[in-house]
Design an enzyme around this catalytic site. Structure first.
Site, short mmCIF file in Angstrom:
data_model
loop_
_atom_site.label_atom_id
_atom_site.label_comp_id
_atom_site.label_asym_id
_atom_site.label_seq_id
_atom_site.Cartn_x
_atom_site.Cartn_y
_atom_site.Cartn_z
N LYS A 206 11.57 -3.01 3.03
CA LYS A 206 11.87 -4.43 3.24
C LYS A 206 12.08 -5.12 1.90
O LYS A 206 13.06 -5.80 1.69
CB LYS A 206 10.72 -5.07 4.04
N GLU A 212 5.80 3.41 -4.22
CA GLU A 212 5.85 4.75 -3.63
C GLU A 212 7.29 5.08 -3.20
O GLU A 212 7.81 6.16 -3.49
CB GLU A 212 4.95 4.85 -2.39
N GLY A 267 6.54 -6.08 8.24
CA GLY A 267 6.72 -4.64 8.04
C GLY A 267 6.27 -3.82 9.24
O GLY A 267 6.99 -2.97 9.75
N ARG A 268 5.04 -4.09 9.74
CA ARG A 268 4.51 -3.26 10.83
C ARG A 268 5.09 -3.64 12.18
O ARG A 268 4.73 -3.04 13.21
CB ARG A 268 2.98 -3.32 10.84
N GLU A 353 -4.29 -3.63 10.12
CA GLU A 353 -3.68 -4.47 9.10
C GLU A 353 -3.52 -5.89 9.65
O GLU A 353 -3.57 -6.86 8.91
CB GLU A 353 -2.33 -3.89 8.66
N HIS A 384 -12.15 18.83 22.55
CA HIS A 384 -12.80 19.97 21.89
C HIS A 384 -13.24 19.60 20.48
O HIS A 384 -13.49 20.48 19.66
CB HIS A 384 -11.83 21.16 21.87
N LYS A 512 -3.21 -2.43 -5.08
CA LYS A 512 -1.90 -2.24 -5.72
C LYS A 512 -1.95 -2.72 -7.16
O LYS A 512 -1.48 -2.05 -8.08
CB LYS A 512 -0.83 -3.07 -4.98
C1 G6Q Z 1 3.31 -3.91 6.94
C2 G6Q Z 1 3.02 -3.98 5.54
C3 G6Q Z 1 3.28 -2.71 4.77
C4 G6Q Z 1 4.73 -2.50 4.36
C5 G6Q Z 1 4.78 -1.42 3.27
C6 G6Q Z 1 6.17 -1.09 2.84
O1 G6Q Z 1 3.22 -4.83 7.70
O2 G6Q Z 1 3.63 -5.07 5.00
O3 G6Q Z 1 2.83 -1.55 5.44
O4 G6Q Z 1 5.51 -2.16 5.45
O5 G6Q Z 1 4.01 -1.83 2.18
O6 G6Q Z 1 6.80 -2.23 2.34
P1 G6Q Z 1 8.34 -2.24 2.07
O7 G6Q Z 1 9.04 -2.03 3.35
O8 G6Q Z 1 8.63 -3.55 1.44
O9 G6Q Z 1 8.62 -1.08 1.13
#
Ligand code: G6Q
Length: 554
Positions: A206, A212, A267-268, A353, A384, A512
């Site tokens: 996003k 990462e 994001g989520r 989250e 199990h 972070k």
């Molecule tokens: C979700 C969070 C988080 C996000 C990641 C990746 O709600 O905001 O999990 O999706 O940190 O972020 P980017 O899509 O910006 O790389």
């Protein structure tokens, strides 16, 4: 400032819970043969049996009154209408618009977002069809056989979970891979499986600033350019899913190959947007439309069903009931479906989250516990492993069992056994087995008295463990879409009751920031041949020990 325990509806529930603890689930079923009929709901292809809970008719009324007092319906409307329901980031949370099937306008800051959403969906479909039909060719003229999604968190967990869940509907000539972890092993082991001539990389971020993802995408691009490919070929093998065109261009991806979404998509909650590209590639644009339709049907239900008939609100109220009035601290998700094996991990992010918060929307501290720990594994494997603790441990762990009547892979009596196991677990958790029954059973099996005496308590099950069962006909794009939306709205309803903001995630920021500092400190220390002293003694000690062992290795 919200002080929930002081509100009349909360206080009434506290008193009511004390009474409800005096009876058992088994006794409730014995006393009322209409329990199953009474405590069930239907929505968007899912049937919910919530009769195996510590609730009476009065509990349902009192919980509904709490939801009404906390304005849950009005808060749902505000979210669906594009109001700023995420005040700490000054944003709407309009994931429901991404799957909206009607013709009304949905406005953010006065602008209708629907034309933009439909135009991106059309572009995604055109692109996905070209890849799926073998028309989108790699630099040496070969069709794409492998797609690697590079993203993390919300840009990984949703598409990964959904492509796994819908495997039976996946294009057989396309292999989907997901790389998220900055641990180089994730990318390196994936690159070993693919060929640069036939691989498409989707860089999903996003913000396009996530360390990462950028690190993994850079490694992928370097690997690609080490093959016979040149810079001019990047456009055929790299596409981006993002809100940030500037950063996408700076990374070297043609913005014509970028599929856009917007800052009002969390994001989520972004699986329904361009972030769903891997899923669309896997199941095709028509399958993706069914997925959106399933979610839209659950949206309509969440918006319109009265509180007591509302499935997400009911599930939320049950979580509040156990978390706040019975002291439960965790919630198990047990999908009896191998294809849903990443669903608990996906729900961990969605739930924890969103609702892992300790301040109210106005910034004041909460006085009750909020989101529980969510965990789980598919059945029957869990039986199990950790089910021992569910049956005989000391924790109260409410659980959701998820099951489809039909298998996507009918084969012998597998599915009948799966169903029987799922139902047996919820029955056993509810009924338990008394010491008298254990003694009787052992006696009739001819076990000597001294052995019965020494084993009888070990073999007793208290039962009285609450569960929900979610049942569908078949897990497909539509029912997966509605299932995910069900949990999204459950999480939202919980947050509405607790008066917390489910759409921000400030809790991930500190780690972070510190990782950047530690990264720089470690590099500087190696360069200058010095020890790090700027942190606490534990962190300094660990950094210096690791630097020393790495330099010995070098
Ligand atoms: C979700 C969070 C988080 C996000 C990641 C990746 O709600 O905001 O999990 O999706 O940190 O972020 P980017 O899509 O910006 O790389």
């Amino acid at each position: 400032m919200t002080n929930l325990p002081k509100t009349p509806k909360w206080a009434a529930l506290t008193e009511h819970a004390t009474e409800q603890k005096n009876t058992t689930l088994a006794a409730r079923f014995k006393a009322d043969d209409q329990r199953f009929e009474k405590f069930q709901l239907n929505a968007a292809g899912w049937f919910l049996d919530f009769s195996k809970n510590h609730i009476s008719d009065e509990t349902v009324v009192k919980l509904a009154e709490l939801a009404e007092a906390q304005n849950v319906s009005a808060k749902f409307n505000a979210m669906f209408e594009g109001d700023v329901v995420n005040p700490t980031e000054g944003r709407a949370a309009l994931h429901s618009a991404l799957r909206y099937q009607g013709s009304d306008a949905i406005k953010v800051d006065g602008d209708d977002v629907m034309p933009g959403i439909r135009s991106v969906l059309d572009r995604m479909a055109a692109f996905a069809n070209r890849v799926r039909d073998g028309e989108w060719l790699g630099f040496s003229g070969k069709r794409i056989t492998d797609v690697v999604n590079v993203g993390i968190g919300g840009s990984d967990l949703g598409p990964l979970m959904a492509t796994e869940a819908l495997k039976p509907f996946t294009h057989e000539a396309l292999n989907l891979h997901f790389v998220s972890n900055v641990d180089g092993s994730h990318m390196v082991s994936t690159l070993k499986k693919v060929n640069p001539e036939t691989t498409l990389f989707i860089v999903a971020s996003k913000t396009f600033t996530t360390i990462e993802t950028l690190t993994n995408a850079t490694t992928a691009k370097d690997w690609f350019l080490e093959s016979k490919a040149g810079e001019q070929d990047v456009a055929k093998h790299f596409v981006a899913l993002s809100t940030n065109a500037e950063k996408v261009a700076a990374f070297g991806i043609d913005t014509n190959n970028m599929f856009e979404f917007w800052d009002w998509v969390g994001g989520r909650y972004s699986l329904w947007s361009a972030i769903g590209m891997p899923l669309m590639l896997a199941i095709g644009p028509d399958g993706f439309t069914r997925f959106l339709e399933g979610a839209a049907a659950m949206d309509e239900h969440a918006k319109n069903a009265p509180v007591r008939e509302n499935m997400p609100v009911t599930l939320a109220l049950l979580t509040v009931w156990y978390s706040n009035f019975f002291g439960a601290t965790s919630h198990l998700i047990a999908p009896y479906d191998q294809y849903l094996h990443r669903f608990p991990a996906y729900l961990q992010q969605l739930t924890m989250e969103s609702n892992g918060k300790s301040v109210h929307v106005d910034g004041s501290s909460v006085s009750v516990s909020t989101g529980p720990v969510v965990w789980g594994e598919p059945g029957t494997n869990g039986q199990h492993a950790y089910f021992q603790l569910l049956h005989q441990g000391t924790h109260l762990i409410p659980a959701d069992f998820i099951l489809a009547a039909e298998s996507c892979n009918p084969c012998g009596n597998h599915h009948e056994l799966l169903i029987a196991n799922c139902l047996a677990q919820t029955e056993a958790l509810m009924q338990g087995k008394s010491t008298e029954d254990v003694v009787e059973e052992m006696r009739s099996a001819g076990v000597p008295n001294d052995k019965i005496e020494s084993l009888k308590t070990h073999r007793t099950f208290a039962g009285n463990r609450p569960t929900n069962t979610l049942l569908t006909q078949r897990l497909d794009a539509y029912t997966l879409g509605s299932l995910i939306a069900l949990y999204e709205h459950k999480v939202f309803a919980e947050a509405a009751i607790w008066d917390i903001n489910p759409f921000d995630q400030w809790g991930v920021e500190l780690g972070k920031q510190l990782a950047t500092t530690i990264y720089n400190d470690m590099q500087d220390a190696v360069k200058d041949g010095k020890s790090v002293t700027s942190h606490d003694s534990s962190t300094n000690g660990l950094i210096n020990r690791i630097n020393a062992s790495r330099s010995r290795l070098a």
